[in-house]
Design an enzyme around this catalytic site. Structure first.
Site, PDB file in Angstrom:
ATOM      1  N   CYS A   1       0.802  -1.217   0.000  1.00 38.66           N
ATOM      2  CA  CYS A   1       0.000   0.000   0.000  1.00 38.66           C
ATOM      3  C   CYS A   1       0.844   1.281   0.000  1.00 38.66           C
ATOM      4  O   CYS A   1       1.384   1.656  -1.024  1.00 38.66           O
ATOM      5  CB  CYS A   1      -0.973  -0.025   1.179  1.00 38.66           C
ATOM      6  SG  CYS A   1      -2.386   1.097   1.002  1.00 38.66           S
TER       7      CYS A   1
ATOM      8  N   HIS B   1      -3.682  -5.923   1.856  1.00 43.54           N
ATOM      9  CA  HIS B   1      -3.487  -6.119   3.292  1.00 43.54           C
ATOM     10  C   HIS B   1      -4.042  -7.493   3.659  1.00 43.54           C
ATOM     11  O   HIS B   1      -4.317  -8.309   2.804  1.00 43.54           O
ATOM     12  CB  HIS B   1      -4.244  -5.040   4.078  1.00 43.54           C
ATOM     13  CG  HIS B   1      -3.780  -3.639   3.782  1.00 43.54           C
ATOM     14  ND1 HIS B   1      -2.622  -3.109   4.322  1.00 43.54           N
ATOM     15  CD2 HIS B   1      -4.329  -2.661   3.019  1.00 43.54           C
ATOM     16  CE1 HIS B   1      -2.491  -1.856   3.910  1.00 43.54           C
ATOM     17  NE2 HIS B   1      -3.504  -1.555   3.116  1.00 43.54           N
TER      18      HIS B   1
END
Length: 252
Positions: A94, A192
């Site tokens: 990310c 994630h």
């Protein structure tokens, strides 16, 4: 004599949301069960860089976290670029995936430069891409994770995505059905979850690459792997398989 693998956890204090520290724990555990000795170095801004680096793992963070690390990050930019070019396996999630690219342009037009390891750029948008996600990868099969990002990341021509997604409004930018990127042995992704506990194929790619770079071959038997460790690894893989099936069945 034990065979040590040195792992850098990059900015865990500020770049560790949605359980990204689980990636470090997974690598640590799997290396030990393969018979190797994992040595984790938590590197935060201002820390001394370790003498030896076999693998680098970085997580996601909010904008405030990115701003806290950015000065130190650029001081390490040449080193990180050199290690990436030399084949050191890395996983960037990310926020650090974005910073490993060329730049991030926010909704208000301000620009945050990256270090250019990955040929990609990110543009902010008002709509968030958020939810459970399954992508397909030629090398790793189905990859299971959870995305939550407002930035749209676009890969430059010739940059290989980590995988592809079927649904519009998901992945790197919601438009071209790509997710993540791979350059050298660097993997960048929005996944994630944390990612590696449910995706042991990616964990083992990072491990095998790190071990082969340092010791020439990946050979758990020669490293001293016991039958008990082999059985424990098998149990972990079975748990991961069940977790993957549950995650794939969940609505977005």
């Amino acid at each position: 004599m034990s065979q040590v693998i040195d792992i850098v956890s990059l900015y865990p204090k500020d770049m560790n949301i949605y359980g990204d520290s689980g990636n470090v724990l997974t690598i640590q555990r799997r290396l030990a069960l393969y018979g190797y000795e994992p040595r984790v170095h938590a590197y935060n801004q201002g820390c001394d860089w370790p003498e030896h680096v076999d693998m680098i793992l970085g997580g996601g963070g909010q904008d405030t976290g990115q701003k806290k690390i950015i000065d130190d990050f650029f001081q390490r930019a040449d080193l990180l670029r050199s290690l990436a070019a030399d084949g050191v396996p890395m996983l960037m999630i990310c926020g650090l995936y974005q910073l490993f690219g060329e730049y991030f342009e926010t909704v208000d037009g301000s620009r945050l430069d990256g270090i250019g390891v990955i040929g990609a750029y990110t543009v902010g948008q008002e709509t968030r891409m958020i939810g459970n996600l399954t992508e397909t990868s030629a090398d790793f099969g189905k990859i299971i994770g959870y995305e939550n990002h407002s930035g749209q990341t676009f890969l430059r021509d010739g940059v290989q995505p980590l995988g592809t997604v079927e649904q519009d409004g998901t992945g790197n930018n919601g438009e071209d059905h790509t997710e993540g990127a791979r350059v050298h042995n660097v993997i960048g992704t929005y996944m994630h979850g944390s990612l590696l506990p449910k995706n042991p194929a990616i964990a083992d790619f990072l491990i095998r690459t790190a071990v082969e770079r340092r010791y020439g071959t990946f050979d758990p038997a020669a490293a001293g792997q016991t039958d008990a460790q082999r059985a424990a690894l098998h149990r972990i893989d079975e748990i991961a398989d069940r977790a993957r099936r549950v995650a794939m069945s969940r609505p977005r």
